[in-house]
Design an enzyme around this catalytic site. Structure first.
Site, PDB file in Angstrom:
ATOM      1  N   ASN A 112       0.837  -1.180   0.007  1.00  0.00           N
ATOM      2  CA  ASN A 112       0.009  -0.020   0.032  1.00  0.00           C
ATOM      3  C   ASN A 112       0.838   1.204  -0.146  1.00  0.00           C
ATOM      4  O   ASN A 112       2.226   1.078   0.512  1.00  0.00           O
ATOM      5  CB  ASN A 112      -0.911   0.146   1.312  1.00  0.00           C
ATOM      6  CG  ASN A 112      -1.790   1.325   1.314  1.00  0.00           C
ATOM      7  OD1 ASN A 112      -2.479   1.425   0.302  1.00  0.00           O
ATOM      8  ND2 ASN A 112      -1.777   1.961   2.489  1.00  0.00           N
ATOM      9  N   HIS A 114       0.884   5.018   1.366  1.00  0.00           N
ATOM     10  CA  HIS A 114      -0.066   6.027   2.339  1.00  0.00           C
ATOM     11  C   HIS A 114       0.600   7.265   2.285  1.00  0.00           C
ATOM     12  O   HIS A 114       1.695   7.413   2.373  1.00  0.00           O
ATOM     13  CB  HIS A 114       0.125   5.385   3.743  1.00  0.00           C
ATOM     14  CG  HIS A 114      -0.769   6.036   4.637  1.00  0.00           C
ATOM     15  ND1 HIS A 114      -2.091   5.886   4.828  1.00  0.00           N
ATOM     16  CD2 HIS A 114      -0.403   7.037   5.573  1.00  0.00           C
ATOM     17  CE1 HIS A 114      -2.559   6.792   5.996  1.00  0.00           C
ATOM     18  NE2 HIS A 114      -1.487   7.410   6.228  1.00  0.00           N
ATOM     19  N   SER A 141       4.567   6.906   2.423  1.00  0.00           N
ATOM     20  CA  SER A 141       5.201   5.590   2.880  1.00  0.00           C
ATOM     21  C   SER A 141       4.721   4.501   1.850  1.00  0.00           C
ATOM     22  O   SER A 141       3.408   4.362   1.727  1.00  0.00           O
ATOM     23  CB  SER A 141       4.920   5.198   4.247  1.00  0.00           C
ATOM     24  OG  SER A 141       5.329   6.235   5.196  1.00  0.00           O
ATOM     25  N   ASP A 150      -2.605   0.574   8.248  1.00  0.00           N
ATOM     26  CA  ASP A 150      -1.483   1.382   7.835  1.00  0.00           C
ATOM     27  C   ASP A 150      -0.316   1.093   9.045  1.00  0.00           C
ATOM     28  O   ASP A 150       0.544   2.113   9.288  1.00  0.00           O
ATOM     29  CB  ASP A 150      -1.979   2.969   8.284  1.00  0.00           C
ATOM     30  CG  ASP A 150      -2.955   3.177   7.098  1.00  0.00           C
ATOM     31  OD1 ASP A 150      -3.023   2.751   5.882  1.00  0.00           O
ATOM     32  OD2 ASP A 150      -3.522   4.353   7.308  1.00  0.00           O
TER      33      ASP A 150
HETATM   34  C1  GAR Z   1      -2.626   9.077  -2.434  1.00  0.00           C
HETATM   35  O1  GAR Z   1      -2.285  10.153  -1.995  1.00  0.00           O
HETATM   36  C2  GAR Z   1      -2.617   7.897  -1.767  1.00  0.00           C
HETATM   37  O2  GAR Z   1      -1.410   7.807  -1.239  1.00  0.00           O
HETATM   38  C3  GAR Z   1      -3.658   8.042  -0.943  1.00  0.00           C
HETATM   39  O3  GAR Z   1      -4.980   8.490  -1.846  1.00  0.00           O
HETATM   40  C4  GAR Z   1      -4.150   8.968  -2.944  1.00  0.00           C
HETATM   41  C5  GAR Z   1      -4.700   8.422  -3.894  1.00  0.00           C
HETATM   42  O4  GAR Z   1      -4.383   9.305  -5.224  1.00  0.00           O
HETATM   43  N1  GAR Z   1      -4.044   6.717  -0.108  1.00  0.00           N
HETATM   44  C6  GAR Z   1      -4.751   6.671   0.958  1.00  0.00           C
HETATM   45  O5  GAR Z   1      -4.954   7.833   1.495  1.00  0.00           O
HETATM   46  C7  GAR Z   1      -4.835   5.443   1.462  1.00  0.00           C
HETATM   47  N2  GAR Z   1      -5.260   5.296   3.001  1.00  0.00           N
HETATM   48  P1  GAR Z   1      -4.465   8.612  -6.776  1.00  0.00           P
HETATM   49  O6  GAR Z   1      -5.865   7.912  -6.875  1.00  0.00           O
HETATM   50  O7  GAR Z   1      -4.160   9.633  -7.622  1.00  0.00           O
HETATM   51  O8  GAR Z   1      -3.311   7.452  -6.663  1.00  0.00           O
END
Ligand code: GAR
Length: 223
Positions: A112, A114, A141, A150
């Site tokens: 994942n 995060h 991360s 997480d």
């Molecule tokens: C990213 O910032 C990712 O790290 C976060 O959501 C966004 C997705 O953007 N993920 C989380 O918060 C998971 N808990 P994206 O759809 O443009 O990749």
């Protein structure tokens, strides 16, 4: 250069899919050690589905709103994933919490990304919380997914400065740019057989990572 067949990867998304795009771009590179075989979203309107289609990758939906019985979403998701026989499941902005049976099924084979320097700011709304906490550095991360939300072993982090006039959007954009560097890096390591999960943590190149590898903006990423 990898001489093995590329590792099949299934990417799970919920929205925009910019991290998915970074993985698609990396998997399209010459001699990439992994190949994105399918993209699955829990939301039919996720913009990332279109990115998958444009790349010629199957884009599927397992809509959590239609699967409300306990365990029903995880079971349907698992059945959909299994059709693509992945060696790795990559969560890329996937905003559902997966149950222990699902996580156990893919133990050591789910990563994942995060948007925080874990263990700081688990959960949602990380950029606003980082600003409120007054931290001078923030980041992202990549970690193995375990039952603890997480909380699985961290592989690599990107650190960025928090600037005096940042708001959650400017900070998120600075972090996101680095997410796009570190996620393909970690997936490549895994696909090359360099990265694995052991009972005592994440291992890279035959050594346990006592602390995550760190990437700074502008600096060359580790190979
Ligand atoms: C990213 O910032 C990712 O790290 C976060 O959501 C966004 C997705 O953007 N993920 C989380 O918060 C998971 N808990 P994206 O759809 O443009 O990749």
């Amino acid at each position: 250069m990898s001489e093995r067949a590329p590792l099949p990867v299934v990417v799970l998304i919920s929205g925009r899919g910019s991290n998915l795009q970074a993985l698609l771009d990396a998997s399209a590179a010459d001699a990439a050690p992994f190949s994105v075989r399918a993209v699955i979203s829990n939301r039919p309107e996720a913009a990332g589905l279109e990115r998958a289609r444009r790349a010629g990758v199957p884009a599927e939906v397992v809509d959590h709103r239609a699967l409300r019985a306990p365990g029903a979403f995880d079971a349907a998701l698992r059945a959909t994933i299994e059709r693509h026989s992945p060696g790795l499941v990559a969560l890329a902005g996937f905003m559902r919490i997966l149950g222990p049976a699902f996580v156990g099924r893919y133990h050591g084979r789910i990563l994942n990304i995060h948007p925080s320097l874990l263990p700081e700011f688990r959960g949602l709304d990380t950029h606003r919380r980082a600003l409120q906490a007054g931290v001078s550095e923030h980041g992202a991360s990549v970690h193995f997914v375990t039952e603890e939300l997480d909380g699985g072993p961290i592989v690599v982090q990107a650190r960025v400065p928090v600037l005096p006039d940042d708001d959650p959007e400017t900070l998120a954009a600075r972090v996101l740019e680095q997410e796009h560097r570190i996620y393909p890096l970690a997936v490549r390591w895994f696909a090359d057989g360099r990265l694995r999960l052991e009972p005592d943590g994440a291992w890279l190149d035959g050594r346990r990572l006592d602390r995550p590898l760190t990437v700074h903006p502008g600096a060359e990423a580790p190979g």
